[in-house]
Design an enzyme around this catalytic site. Structure first.
Site, short mmCIF file in Angstrom:
data_model
loop_
_atom_site.label_atom_id
_atom_site.label_comp_id
_atom_site.label_asym_id
_atom_site.label_seq_id
_atom_site.Cartn_x
_atom_site.Cartn_y
_atom_site.Cartn_z
N PHE A 10 2.59 6.97 4.36
CA PHE A 10 1.41 6.67 5.18
C PHE A 10 0.58 5.61 4.45
O PHE A 10 0.37 5.72 3.25
CB PHE A 10 0.51 7.91 5.35
N GLY A 41 0.81 -1.21 0.00
CA GLY A 41 0.00 0.00 0.00
C GLY A 41 0.84 1.26 0.00
O GLY A 41 2.03 1.25 -0.31
N CYS A 42 0.21 2.35 0.42
CA CYS A 42 0.76 3.69 0.20
C CYS A 42 1.97 4.06 1.05
O CYS A 42 2.63 5.05 0.77
CB CYS A 42 -0.34 4.74 0.40
N PHE A 43 2.27 3.29 2.10
CA PHE A 43 3.44 3.65 2.92
C PHE A 43 4.74 3.09 2.33
O PHE A 43 5.83 3.42 2.77
CB PHE A 43 3.29 3.17 4.38
#
EC number: 2.3.1.74
Length: 389
Positions: free
Chosen positions: A373, A163-165
């Site tokens: 994040f 994911g985005c982190f």
């Protein structure tokens, strides 16, 4: 007789892990955010959902995104109507696209990074590949090794479904690889394609709609190693420290689940609030050893999950608007490209710093922070040291 400690010492690099090159790539298909709601509701046969369309239009207007790049063209979507329908079984069709296109886009970015680095690709010792777009075996790391013609002995690490982190995660891992293996040159690639998350709108799943308004496709590649060869390799940023933390009371705030319908996206809590409430703690832990407590005295690279996260972080820390300029620029020009975003921002920052004659790769400043994040809520914090331009 040689000791284990002597062997270990000989294996370690002297200096800090250093970013030596950055390359980025996007699909050729560019979508304009202002007209995207019309296109999205038409292509998903949802034009009768007028209230929902108005809501989506407002989301797009507030997104601070001007344009995005997407592999999924109208032609591809017409050939695969199940991808357009909300919650229709479509995983096979999505997988068929991403297992080919994710490594391909990654190759484009990697070739640019290798060209800037200026060394033969045979000197790449490690490959870290990261994507949240599909899974396969052997993975995208294997496909990219073949596509680039890397050595068969290259040491590969494949990261799926982070994911985005994960733009922060890959830097943390590459730092450890570079500093603990003398002479290592790590190729890091993040490649993301929204073919796994694209789907039509639904009244009961508005968080999915948020994703449709924000996500874009892109790949970024960097070369990391310690002890750059003087006059041969050009340092851009040094990786000083890297940490990961789970935010308290944030379980279920961001979820993604791989199902027959593709990757479903869920936002269950106040993500901007949770991040802004906890970010000071991460900054203090990272910068206290350096004696830094003025957050306007460092340069900033923050994963642009959406404009609300950036606004609340800015407000909470009293950041001057120019601190998030590079971050907001990338959000505006590309949307949220998940793990690839922060690497795009690094690229934007070093280019703008050089163009404006700011003295260092970090907007004229010596120290900086890079934040990732994402699901968990997980926060990656990387302390960067800039290099004179």
């Amino acid at each position: 007789m040689v000791t284990v400690e002597e062997i270990r010492r000989a294996q370690r690099a002297e200096g800090p892990a250093t970013i030596m090159a950055i390359g980025t790539a996007t699909p050729s298909n560019c979508v304009d955010q202002s007209t995207y709601p019309d296109y999205y509701f038409r292509i998903t046969n949802s034009e009768h959902k007028t209230e929902l369309k108005e809501k989506f239009q407002r989301m797009c207007d507030k997104s601070m995104i001007k344009k995005r790049y997407m592999h999924l063209t109208e032609e591809i979507l017409k050939e695969n109507p199940n991808i357009c329908e909300y919650m229709a079984p479509s995983l096979d069709a999505r997988q068929d696209i991403v297992v080919v296109e994710v490594p391909k886009l990654g190759k484009e970015a990697a070739q640019k990074a290798i060209k800037e680095w200026g060394q033969p690709k045979s000197k790449i010792t490690h490959l870290v590949f990261c994507t949240t777009s599909g899974v396969d075996m052997p993975g995208a790391d294997y496909q990219l090794t073949k596509l680039l013609g890397l050595r068969s002995s290259v040491k590969r690490l494949m990261m799926y479904q982070q994911g985005c982190f994960a733009g922060g995660t890959v830097l943390r891992l590459a730092k450890d690889l570079a500093e603990n293996n003398k002479g290592a040159r790590v190729l890091v690639v993040c490649s993301e394609i929204t073919a796994v998350t694209f789907r039509g709108p639904n009244d009961t799943h508005l968080d999915s709609l948020v994703g449709q308004a924000l996500f874009g496709d892109g790949a970024a590649a960097i070369i990391i190693g310690s002890d750059p060869l003087p006059g041969v390799e050009r340092p851009l940023f040094e990786l000083v420290s890297a940490s990961q933390t789970l935010l308290p009371d944030s379980e279920g705030a961001i979820d993604g689940h791989l199902r027959e319908v593709g990757l479903t996206f869920h936002l269950l809590k106040d993500v901007p609030g949770l991040i802004s409430k906890n970010i000071q703690k991460s900054l203090v832990e990272a910068f206290q050893p350096l004696g830094i407590s003025d957050w306007n005295s460092i340069f900033w690279i923050a994963h642009p999950g959406g404009p609300a996260i950036l606004d609340q972080v800015e407000l909470k820390l009293g950041l001057k608007p120019e601190k998030l300029r590079a971050t907001r620029h990338v959000l505006s020009e590309y949307g949220n490209m998940s793990s690839a975003c922060v690497l795009f921002i690094l690229d934007e920052m070093r280019k703008a710093s050089s163009k404006e004659g700011l003295g260092t790769t970090g907007e004229g400043l010596e120290w900086g922070v890079l934040f990732g994040f994402g699901p968990g809520l997980t926060v990656e914090t990387v302390v960067l040291h800039s290099v004179s331009t």
